[in-house]
Design a protein around this motif. Structure first.
Motif, PDB file in Angstrom:
ATOM      1  N   ILE A  35      17.731  40.034  73.002  1.00  0.00           N
ATOM      2  CA  ILE A  35      19.086  39.705  72.556  1.00  0.00           C
ATOM      3  C   ILE A  35      19.557  38.477  73.313  1.00  0.00           C
ATOM      4  O   ILE A  35      19.557  38.445  74.541  1.00  0.00           O
ATOM      5  N   MET A  36      19.980  37.441  72.573  1.00  0.00           N
ATOM      6  CA  MET A  36      20.516  36.212  73.155  1.00  0.00           C
ATOM      7  C   MET A  36      22.019  36.147  72.879  1.00  0.00           C
ATOM      8  O   MET A  36      22.453  36.513  71.782  1.00  0.00           O
ATOM      9  N   VAL A  37      22.782  35.685  73.846  1.00  0.00           N
ATOM     10  CA  VAL A  37      24.241  35.672  73.756  1.00  0.00           C
ATOM     11  C   VAL A  37      24.776  34.271  74.043  1.00  0.00           C
ATOM     12  O   VAL A  37      24.293  33.595  74.955  1.00  0.00           O
ATOM     13  N   ASP A  38      25.812  33.856  73.295  1.00  0.00           N
ATOM     14  CA  ASP A  38      26.460  32.572  73.524  1.00  0.00           C
ATOM     15  C   ASP A  38      27.898  32.681  73.015  1.00  0.00           C
ATOM     16  O   ASP A  38      28.283  33.678  72.388  1.00  0.00           O
ATOM     17  N   SER A  39      28.693  31.655  73.261  1.00  0.00           N
ATOM     18  CA  SER A  39      30.051  31.600  72.731  1.00  0.00           C
ATOM     19  C   SER A  39      30.407  30.158  72.405  1.00  0.00           C
ATOM     20  O   SER A  39      29.772  29.229  72.900  1.00  0.00           O
ATOM     21  N   ALA A  40      31.428  30.009  71.559  1.00  0.00           N
ATOM     22  CA  ALA A  40      31.873  28.676  71.140  1.00  0.00           C
ATOM     23  C   ALA A  40      33.322  28.777  70.673  1.00  0.00           C
ATOM     24  O   ALA A  40      33.853  29.865  70.464  1.00  0.00           O
ATOM     25  N   GLY A  41      33.917  27.612  70.468  1.00  0.00           N
ATOM     26  CA  GLY A  41      35.271  27.543  69.933  1.00  0.00           C
ATOM     27  C   GLY A  41      35.266  26.867  68.577  1.00  0.00           C
ATOM     28  O   GLY A  41      34.373  26.062  68.275  1.00  0.00           O
ATOM     29  N   THR A  42      36.255  27.179  67.776  1.00  0.00           N
ATOM     30  CA  THR A  42      36.385  26.503  66.481  1.00  0.00           C
ATOM     31  C   THR A  42      36.967  25.106  66.665  1.00  0.00           C
ATOM     32  O   THR A  42      36.813  24.253  65.797  1.00  0.00           O
ATOM     33  N   HIS A  43      37.622  24.877  67.796  1.00  0.00           N
ATOM     34  CA  HIS A  43      38.222  23.584  68.104  1.00  0.00           C
ATOM     35  C   HIS A  43      37.642  23.040  69.407  1.00  0.00           C
ATOM     36  O   HIS A  43      37.195  23.810  70.255  1.00  0.00           O
ATOM     37  N   GLY A  44      37.678  21.743  69.576  1.00  0.00           N
ATOM     38  CA  GLY A  44      37.101  21.103  70.754  1.00  0.00           C
ATOM     39  C   GLY A  44      38.100  20.765  71.833  1.00  0.00           C
ATOM     40  O   GLY A  44      37.884  19.820  72.580  1.00  0.00           O
ATOM     41  N   TYR A  45      39.163  21.550  71.961  1.00  0.00           N
ATOM     42  CA  TYR A  45      40.217  21.238  72.924  1.00  0.00           C
ATOM     43  C   TYR A  45      39.748  21.223  74.371  1.00  0.00           C
ATOM     44  O   TYR A  45      40.308  20.517  75.195  1.00  0.00           O
ATOM     45  N   HIS A  46      38.766  22.032  74.720  1.00  0.00           N
ATOM     46  CA  HIS A  46      38.408  22.231  76.126  1.00  0.00           C
ATOM     47  C   HIS A  46      36.919  21.989  76.402  1.00  0.00           C
ATOM     48  O   HIS A  46      36.352  22.596  77.307  1.00  0.00           O
ATOM     49  N   LEU A  47      36.300  21.109  75.646  1.00  0.00           N
ATOM     50  CA  LEU A  47      34.862  20.880  75.778  1.00  0.00           C
ATOM     51  C   LEU A  47      34.434  20.672  77.224  1.00  0.00           C
ATOM     52  O   LEU A  47      35.031  19.869  77.950  1.00  0.00           O
ATOM     53  N   GLY A  48      33.423  21.413  77.646  1.00  0.00           N
ATOM     54  CA  GLY A  48      32.869  21.274  78.978  1.00  0.00           C
ATOM     55  C   GLY A  48      33.643  21.969  80.086  1.00  0.00           C
ATOM     56  O   GLY A  48      33.195  21.993  81.233  1.00  0.00           O
ATOM     57  N   GLU A  49      34.789  22.541  79.768  1.00  0.00           N
ATOM     58  CA  GLU A  49      35.606  23.205  80.789  1.00  0.00           C
ATOM     59  C   GLU A  49      35.112  24.621  81.039  1.00  0.00           C
ATOM     60  O   GLU A  49      34.576  25.282  80.154  1.00  0.00           O
ATOM     61  N   ALA A  50      35.351  25.095  82.258  1.00  0.00           N
ATOM     62  CA  ALA A  50      35.095  26.499  82.604  1.00  0.00           C
ATOM     63  C   ALA A  50      36.155  27.354  81.915  1.00  0.00           C
ATOM     64  O   ALA A  50      37.216  26.850  81.515  1.00  0.00           O
ATOM     65  N   PRO A  51      35.907  28.654  81.783  1.00  0.00           N
ATOM     66  CA  PRO A  51      36.941  29.532  81.233  1.00  0.00           C
ATOM     67  C   PRO A  51      38.235  29.436  82.043  1.00  0.00           C
ATOM     68  O   PRO A  51      38.222  29.124  83.237  1.00  0.00           O
ATOM     69  N   ASP A  52      39.334  29.737  81.387  1.00  0.00           N
ATOM     70  CA  ASP A  52      40.663  29.737  82.005  1.00  0.00           C
ATOM     71  C   ASP A  52      40.606  30.536  83.322  1.00  0.00           C
ATOM     72  O   ASP A  52      39.975  31.585  83.378  1.00  0.00           O
ATOM     73  N   PRO A  53      41.261  30.049  84.379  1.00  0.00           N
ATOM     74  CA  PRO A  53      41.231  30.761  85.666  1.00  0.00           C
ATOM     75  C   PRO A  53      41.698  32.217  85.563  1.00  0.00           C
ATOM     76  O   PRO A  53      41.176  33.089  86.260  1.00  0.00           O
ATOM     77  N   ARG A  54      42.674  32.486  84.692  1.00  0.00           N
ATOM     78  CA  ARG A  54      43.156  33.860  84.523  1.00  0.00           C
ATOM     79  C   ARG A  54      42.085  34.729  83.862  1.00  0.00           C
ATOM     80  O   ARG A  54      41.938  35.904  84.186  1.00  0.00           O
ATOM     81  N   THR A  55      41.325  34.137  82.954  1.00  0.00           N
ATOM     82  CA  THR A  55      40.215  34.845  82.309  1.00  0.00           C
ATOM     83  C   THR A  55      39.157  35.197  83.349  1.00  0.00           C
ATOM     84  O   THR A  55      38.677  36.330  83.407  1.00  0.00           O
ATOM     85  N   ARG A  56      38.801  34.224  84.156  1.00  0.00           N
ATOM     86  CA  ARG A  56      37.781  34.445  85.196  1.00  0.00           C
ATOM     87  C   ARG A  56      38.239  35.499  86.199  1.00  0.00           C
ATOM     88  O   ARG A  56      37.453  36.358  86.613  1.00  0.00           O
ATOM     89  N   ALA A  57      39.508  35.450  86.585  1.00  0.00           N
ATOM     90  CA  ALA A  57      40.031  36.407  87.568  1.00  0.00           C
ATOM     91  C   ALA A  57      40.016  37.830  87.021  1.00  0.00           C
ATOM     92  O   ALA A  57      39.593  38.766  87.714  1.00  0.00           O
ATOM     93  N   ALA A  58      40.466  38.003  85.786  1.00  0.00           N
ATOM     94  CA  ALA A  58      40.468  39.340  85.178  1.00  0.00           C
ATOM     95  C   ALA A  58      39.041  39.860  85.034  1.00  0.00           C
ATOM     96  O   ALA A  58      38.764  41.028  85.323  1.00  0.00           O
ATOM     97  N   ALA A  59      38.129  39.005  84.604  1.00  0.00           N
ATOM     98  CA  ALA A  59      36.728  39.406  84.436  1.00  0.00           C
ATOM     99  C   ALA A  59      36.113  39.758  85.793  1.00  0.00           C
ATOM    100  O   ALA A  59      35.392  40.757  85.916  1.00  0.00           O
ATOM    101  N   ARG A  60      36.403  38.960  86.792  1.00  0.00           N
ATOM    102  CA  ARG A  60      35.847  39.178  88.138  1.00  0.00           C
ATOM    103  C   ARG A  60      36.260  40.552  88.677  1.00  0.00           C
ATOM    104  O   ARG A  60      35.468  41.239  89.323  1.00  0.00           O
TER     105      ARG A  60
END
Length: 162
Positions: A35-60
């Protein structure tokens, strides 16, 4: 190999959360070779950026490390490459349907279709909400990804037996 792509608008909140959660589940199940996993956006607003800091904190807080993920926009070849292209909400599903060649429309679905504990059809966008919004995303994503893992596991086993 079963290939799964999670999609939201900017690829910095919901879809990287789903990628990280599902990748962790795949690894724990010992299915990372099928099983291979990836993600993408429909828009290019944040190309190359890490996930939102709040997203990373909640996930962590729940043991998921999203720090290596970087935002990308869906590419035309993604529609042929992936078996499941899972949108977080109706708007992104609609955007995907507009971009997707007719031959691959059957691959497009809402992630929450795989949920067993939550009845909501979509994963809400937490971007303009507080910390609880990111927790809600994780609750929904963990539920849906657990259901998806069972489907992907069965699919992988069928292909392995063939």
């Amino acid at each position: 190999m079963t290939k799964v792509l999670f999609v939201c608008m900017g690829n910095i909140c919901r879809s990287p959360t789903a990628e990280g959660v599902f990748q962790d589940m795949v690894l724990q199940a010992g299915l990372d070779d099928v099983i291979m996993v990836d993600s993408a956006g429909t828009h290019g607003y944040h190309l190359g950026e890490a996930p939102d800091p709040r997203t990373r904190a909640a996930a962590r807080k729940r043991g998921y490390d999203l720090s290596e993920l970087r935002a990308r926009q869906i590419a035309p070849d993604d529609f042929a490459k992936f078996d499941y292209i899972l949108a977080m909400d109706w708007d992104n599903l609609s955007a995907l349907q507009q971009l997707c060649p007719k031959a691959y429309l059957h691959k497009l679905q809402l992630l929450m279709r795989f949920a067993t504990e939550h009845d909501e059809a979509t994963v809400p966008d937490p971007y303009y909400g507080g910390p609880e919004s990111f927790e809600t995303v994780l609750n929904f994503v963990e539920d849906a990804c657990a259901g998806l893992l069972e489907v992907a596991r069965k699919r992988s086993l069928q292909f392995a037996a063939a």
